[in-house]
Design a protein around this motif. Structure first.
Motif, mmCIF file in Angstrom:
data_model
loop_
_atom_site.group_PDB
_atom_site.id
_atom_site.type_symbol
_atom_site.label_atom_id
_atom_site.label_comp_id
_atom_site.label_asym_id
_atom_site.label_seq_id
_atom_site.Cartn_x
_atom_site.Cartn_y
_atom_site.Cartn_z
ATOM 1 N N GLY A 71 9.845 27.355 -0.943
ATOM 2 C CA GLY A 71 8.425 27.366 -1.294
ATOM 3 C C GLY A 71 7.998 26.238 -2.204
ATOM 4 N N GLY A 72 8.965 25.551 -2.821
ATOM 5 C CA GLY A 72 8.625 24.438 -3.700
ATOM 6 C C GLY A 72 8.641 24.805 -5.171
ATOM 7 N N SER A 73 8.723 23.792 -6.016
ATOM 8 C CA SER A 73 8.846 23.997 -7.459
ATOM 9 C C SER A 73 7.656 24.733 -8.055
ATOM 10 N N GLY A 74 6.455 24.347 -7.622
ATOM 11 C CA GLY A 74 5.262 25.000 -8.171
ATOM 12 C C GLY A 74 5.253 26.487 -7.905
ATOM 13 N N LEU A 75 5.673 26.882 -6.698
ATOM 14 C CA LEU A 75 5.721 28.298 -6.356
ATOM 15 C C LEU A 75 6.778 29.016 -7.184
ATOM 16 N N GLY A 76 7.948 28.386 -7.342
ATOM 17 C CA GLY A 76 9.003 29.014 -8.141
ATOM 18 C C GLY A 76 8.556 29.280 -9.560
ATOM 19 N N ILE A 77 7.894 28.298 -10.169
ATOM 20 C CA ILE A 77 7.402 28.457 -11.538
ATOM 21 C C ILE A 77 6.357 29.565 -11.608
ATOM 22 N N LYS A 78 5.450 29.572 -10.662
ATOM 23 C CA LYS A 78 4.383 30.575 -10.653
ATOM 24 C C LYS A 78 4.957 31.984 -10.442
ATOM 25 N N GLN A 79 5.866 32.114 -9.484
ATOM 26 C CA GLN A 79 6.388 33.445 -9.169
ATOM 27 C C GLN A 79 7.257 34.017 -10.280
ATOM 28 N N VAL A 80 8.068 33.178 -10.929
ATOM 29 C CA VAL A 80 8.865 33.721 -12.033
ATOM 30 C C VAL A 80 7.945 34.046 -13.210
ATOM 31 N N GLY A 81 6.927 33.224 -13.425
ATOM 32 C CA GLY A 81 6.003 33.481 -14.520
ATOM 33 C C GLY A 81 5.214 34.757 -14.337
ATOM 34 N N GLU A 82 4.912 35.105 -13.077
ATOM 35 C CA GLU A 82 4.152 36.321 -12.783
ATOM 36 C C GLU A 82 5.049 37.534 -12.563
ATOM 37 N N GLY A 83 6.341 37.362 -12.725
ATOM 38 C CA GLY A 83 7.267 38.485 -12.597
ATOM 39 C C GLY A 83 7.587 38.874 -11.167
ATOM 40 N N ILE A 84 7.259 38.007 -10.204
ATOM 41 C CA ILE A 84 7.528 38.309 -8.795
ATOM 42 C C ILE A 84 9.008 38.118 -8.481
ATOM 43 N N VAL A 85 9.621 37.106 -9.102
ATOM 44 C CA VAL A 85 11.053 36.868 -8.944
ATOM 45 C C VAL A 85 11.687 36.776 -10.324
ATOM 46 N N ALA A 86 13.016 36.907 -10.362
ATOM 47 C CA ALA A 86 13.735 36.846 -11.636
ATOM 48 C C ALA A 86 14.078 35.418 -12.038
ATOM 49 N N ILE A 87 14.271 34.545 -11.044
ATOM 50 C CA ILE A 87 14.592 33.146 -11.298
ATOM 51 C C ILE A 87 13.674 32.284 -10.445
ATOM 52 N N GLY A 88 13.013 31.322 -11.070
ATOM 53 C CA GLY A 88 12.160 30.387 -10.351
ATOM 54 C C GLY A 88 12.728 28.981 -10.461
ATOM 55 N N ASN A 89 13.178 28.431 -9.356
ATOM 56 C CA ASN A 89 13.779 27.100 -9.354
ATOM 57 C C ASN A 89 12.717 26.008 -9.312
ATOM 58 N N SER A 90 12.991 24.905 -10.006
ATOM 59 C CA SER A 90 12.072 23.767 -9.960
ATOM 60 C C SER A 90 12.847 22.462 -10.034
ATOM 61 N N GLY A 91 12.371 21.490 -9.264
ATOM 62 C CA GLY A 91 12.953 20.159 -9.278
ATOM 63 C C GLY A 91 12.231 19.247 -10.244
ATOM 64 N N ARG A 92 11.537 19.807 -11.157
ATOM 65 C CA ARG A 92 10.891 19.104 -12.267
ATOM 66 C C ARG A 92 10.878 20.043 -13.457
ATOM 67 N N SER A 93 10.784 19.483 -14.633
ATOM 68 C CA SER A 93 10.634 20.336 -15.810
ATOM 69 C C SER A 93 9.247 20.970 -15.782
ATOM 70 N N PRO A 94 9.153 22.280 -15.978
ATOM 71 C CA PRO A 94 7.822 22.885 -16.059
ATOM 72 C C PRO A 94 6.976 22.202 -17.124
ATOM 73 N N LYS A 95 5.688 22.123 -16.874
ATOM 74 C CA LYS A 95 4.784 21.476 -17.814
ATOM 75 C C LYS A 95 4.637 22.340 -19.069
ATOM 76 N N PRO A 96 4.338 21.707 -20.207
ATOM 77 C CA PRO A 96 4.178 22.481 -21.446
ATOM 78 C C PRO A 96 3.209 23.658 -21.304
ATOM 79 N N ARG A 97 2.115 23.460 -20.563
ATOM 80 C CA ARG A 97 1.154 24.555 -20.406
ATOM 81 C C ARG A 97 1.741 25.689 -19.573
ATOM 82 N N GLU A 98 2.616 25.367 -18.609
ATOM 83 C CA GLU A 98 3.284 26.398 -17.811
ATOM 84 C C GLU A 98 4.281 27.167 -18.665
ATOM 85 N N ILE A 99 5.022 26.437 -19.488
ATOM 86 C CA ILE A 99 6.000 27.086 -20.371
ATOM 87 C C ILE A 99 5.292 28.042 -21.323
ATOM 88 N N GLU A 100 4.182 27.583 -21.903
ATOM 89 C CA GLU A 100 3.436 28.417 -22.854
ATOM 90 C C GLU A 100 2.782 29.609 -22.164
#
Length: 278
Positions: A71-100
């Motif tokens: 699904g891509g890095s953006g989806l992984g970050i979004k899904q782990v952040g929303e509790g849909i998955v336990a691990i969200g993989n990304s090929g980039r470091s999440p942005k500071p606003r995503e981390i916060e």
């Protein structure tokens, strides 16, 4: 079965006991007391490592089920952040606003190069950065200009949620234009398949996905090899991350620890990436 999704073994129910990072690679003893389901999604470059590691873990512990989706890095970050998955993989470091926003904890376990690639029959083996930018901007349109056949260049790219695209756009194109007529593909695997089937195509994918079916091009005289990525000579590179919402627990903790174990590091290297310990 949907493309990019692997459903890999039995039973449900979560376990939350902490797991030591001292995992025995031979039989994954640390997973023996655990059971349940672990869900993972996101970056497609990660999938070969995820699949091999998951298969070994579930073979050792049949009471564990691991589901892996791309699904891509953006989806992984979004899904782990929303509790849909336990691990969200990304090929980039999440942005500071995503981390916060999501309370993410980042686990960087490998370094990966992003290779510009073509069909193996293409006689063009090297480009300058200026030529690459002109190709993707749509101002350099024929292989003949580069010493190749008198045929139009077929552009391939990834969608905006791709970590691979993000790194390529920033480090290879200097945030330059990607022509609107470029063909979109959804994953590193799909990119490899597209280029392997198109003698006049050009695209980009993880160095770990290069094989005899596609040829990586030297950029400004530097080939996309693991040695050059490791030394920093090849600059189109990024970290591979497995992100969790807060500190990882239970199966997620065990899985991430497994990535840093000796066997996990062996798998990472075998799939064409540079392991990062700890």
């Amino acid at each position: 079965m949907k493309r990019g999704i692997w459903i890999l073994a039995a039973l449900l129910a979560w376990a939350v006991s902490p797991v030591s990072a001292d995992l025995r690679a031979e039989n994954w003893n640390a997973f023996a007391p655990l059971k349940g389901e672990l869900t993972i999604s996101g970056g497609t470059a990660h999938i070969p490592v995820m699949k091999t590691l998951s298969t070994e873990i579930m073979k050792a512990s049949p009471a564990i089920r691991i589901s892996i989706a791309g699904g891509g890095s953006g989806l992984g970050i979004k899904q782990v952040g929303e509790g849909i998955v336990a691990i969200g993989n990304s090929g980039r470091s999440p942005k500071p606003r995503e981390i916060e926003k999501y309370g993410l904890v980042l686990h960087r376990w490998a370094v990966d190069g992003v290779a510009v690639a073509v069909h193996p029959d293409n006689p063009v083996h090297a480009l300058t950065t200026a030529q690459l930018k002109a190709i993707y901007a749509g101002t350099l349109t024929s292989w003949k200009t580069l010493g190749g056949p008198d045929r139009a260049i077929n552009l391939y790219t990834r969608d905006a949620s791709s970590g691979t695209r993000s790194v390529f756009w920033k480090k290879a194109l200097g945030k330059g234009e990607i022509h609107a007529k470029a063909n979109f593909v959804k994953s590193n695997g799909a990119m490899k398949s597209a280029l392997a089937g198109d003698p006049y195509g050009i695209g980009y994918l993880s160095v770990g996905h290069l094989d005899a079916s596609v040829t990586g091009l030297a950029i400004d005289g530097v080939a996309p090899t693991l040695a050059n990525v490791k030394s920093g000579t090849y600059a189109i590179a990024r970290g591979l991350f497995s992100n969790t919402k807060g500190e990882a627990r239970g199966l997620a903790r065990a899985f991430i620890d497994a990535l840093y174990s000796p066997r996990g590091q062996e798998i990472i290297a075998a799939k064409g990436f540079i392991p990062v310990k700890g």
